[in-house]
Enzyme design. Structure first.
Site, PDB file in Angstrom:
ATOM      1  N   SER A   5      41.882  27.274  38.011  1.00 16.93           N
ATOM      2  CA  SER A   5      42.898  26.170  38.067  1.00 16.93           C
ATOM      3  C   SER A   5      42.819  25.201  36.814  1.00 16.93           C
ATOM      4  O   SER A   5      42.925  25.874  35.579  1.00 16.93           O
ATOM      5  CB  SER A   5      42.695  25.414  39.445  1.00 16.93           C
ATOM      6  N   ASP A  37      50.042  31.358  45.786  1.00 14.77           N
ATOM      7  CA  ASP A  37      49.409  30.521  44.890  1.00 14.77           C
ATOM      8  C   ASP A  37      50.498  29.330  44.817  1.00 14.77           C
ATOM      9  O   ASP A  37      51.391  29.192  44.843  1.00 14.77           O
ATOM     10  CB  ASP A  37      49.269  31.016  43.792  1.00 14.77           C
ATOM     11  N   HIS A  52      45.706  29.333  46.187  1.00 17.53           N
ATOM     12  CA  HIS A  52      45.036  28.872  45.099  1.00 17.53           C
ATOM     13  C   HIS A  52      43.605  29.239  44.884  1.00 17.53           C
ATOM     14  O   HIS A  52      43.021  29.465  43.914  1.00 17.53           O
ATOM     15  CB  HIS A  52      45.491  27.492  44.872  1.00 17.53           C
TER      16      HIS A  52
END
Length: 339
Positions: free
Chosen positions: A149, A291, A318
């Site tokens: 991320s 995601d 995610h």
């Protein structure tokens, strides 16, 4: 009596020998658990001094395992979460004898928190990673950087500045353009939400009423459990809840912005699509079908770097290392073994 005891011991020895010769049954690699430093042992924890224009601070790291040939430094997301949501890595990397290093970035978890938003800066974090690398003795012969991320943004920036120090790079669940991420959130993710729920969320955001309990009450079942971690909230892993519970909101809002639909903070214009061909080290990009990031974009990224591989987690979101765990770690370990 002694004859019977001798027979039992002989049987134990035979069974043990047979197990050692069976496929898939391995004796532990004791060298993996050996300390890499002499002196007082602290379970692999080191507080690394970091120099900044506003003084010196310390960041927390913890080494897990000992492999001189391959060391994976983990960069957590958020921005502002902690290393703790990576704890599932302990069930996979040690079995393959890969060393990995937990690391709380400045302002996160066990590291110092200067409580000053001027520290929440991408270039300063790149400098911090480089100082951590130097202190830990990581180099081009053993250093793999894995960013998830926001950590993926930091990993890309580090690679573009210092890839001569890298053996490999893993960009997990992160696109190479924040404007593209924002567009994907608006054009794709928002449309998957119940229109009435979305309208209420939009109203709260328009009024900048992000502290309203209703905001998270709507996001949790309608966004988080669909695109962040695809498990019912009461089944979210404890390390994830523990990490998210320690989120540095100042860091998060400064860099990401208060909205979950795209980026509105300092990173709003960050875009490295055109620079991906400059990354020449072996690179793995990872995306999930559900995601918050566009999996097609992350697949495309692997074609832009010089030596790229894409790992698609068909059941993942995610945090694919939890909701599509087998796919994620099988792919990651395969990439690391090839290095």
């Amino acid at each position: 009596m002694y004859t019977r005891l001798l027979s039992v011991l002989l049987l134990v020895f035979v069974i043990s020998a047979c197990q050692q010769n069976q496929p898939g049954v391995h004796s532990p690699d004791l060298s993996y658990f050996q300390p890499s430093d002499s002196g007082l042992q602290t379970g692999g924890v080191r507080m690394i001094p970091i120099q900044t224009p506003k003084g010196n601070f310390k960041v927390w790291t913890k080494r897990f395992g000992n492999n001189p040939q391959l060391k994976v430094l983990l960069l957590n997301g958020g921005p502002g979460a902690t290393h703790e949501y990576f704890e599932c890595f302990e069930n996979f990397l040690p079995a393959a004898s890969f060393e990995f290093i937990y690391y709380d970035q400045l302002g996160c978890g066990n590291s110092d928190n200067p409580n000053d938003t001027s520290f929440w800066d991408l270039n300063r974090y790149v400098s911090e990673v480089e100082q951590v690398r130097t202190a830990l003795g990581l180099n081009k012969d053993n250093f793999v950087l894995l960013g998830h991320s926001w950590g993926g943004i930091l990993a890309m920036e580090y690679a573009l500045a210092h890839q001569e120090n890298l053996k490999g790079l893993v960009i997990s669940n992160m696109m190479s353009s924040c404007p593209d991420y924002g567009k994907y959130a608006q054009d794709e993710l928002a449309k998957q939400m119940d229109p009435k729920v979305l309208d209420t969320i939009r109203q709260l955001e328009a009024n900048k009423d992000f502290g309203n309990p209703k905001y998270m009450e709507l996001l949790m079942p309608n966004f988080y459990t669909k695109h962040i971690l695809r498990l019912p909230l009461d089944e979210w892993p404890e390390p994830v809840n523990r990490s998210f519970g320690k989120m540095n909101q100042s860091l998060y809002v400064t860099m990401q912005g208060p909205s979950e639909f795209g980026i509105a903070g300092k990173l709003v214009n960050w875009d490295r699509k055109a620079d991906l061909p400059k990354i020449t080290v072996p690179t793995l990009t990872i995306g999930g079908a559900h995601d918050t990031m566009d999996p097609e974009h992350m697949k495309w990224m692997a074609t832009q770097v010089k030596s790229g591989t894409y790992l698609h987690c068909a059941n993942g979101s995610h945090m694919s290392f939890y909701d599509d765990q087998a796919t994620y770690f099988n792919g990651l370990l395969d990439f690391l073994k090839k290095l």
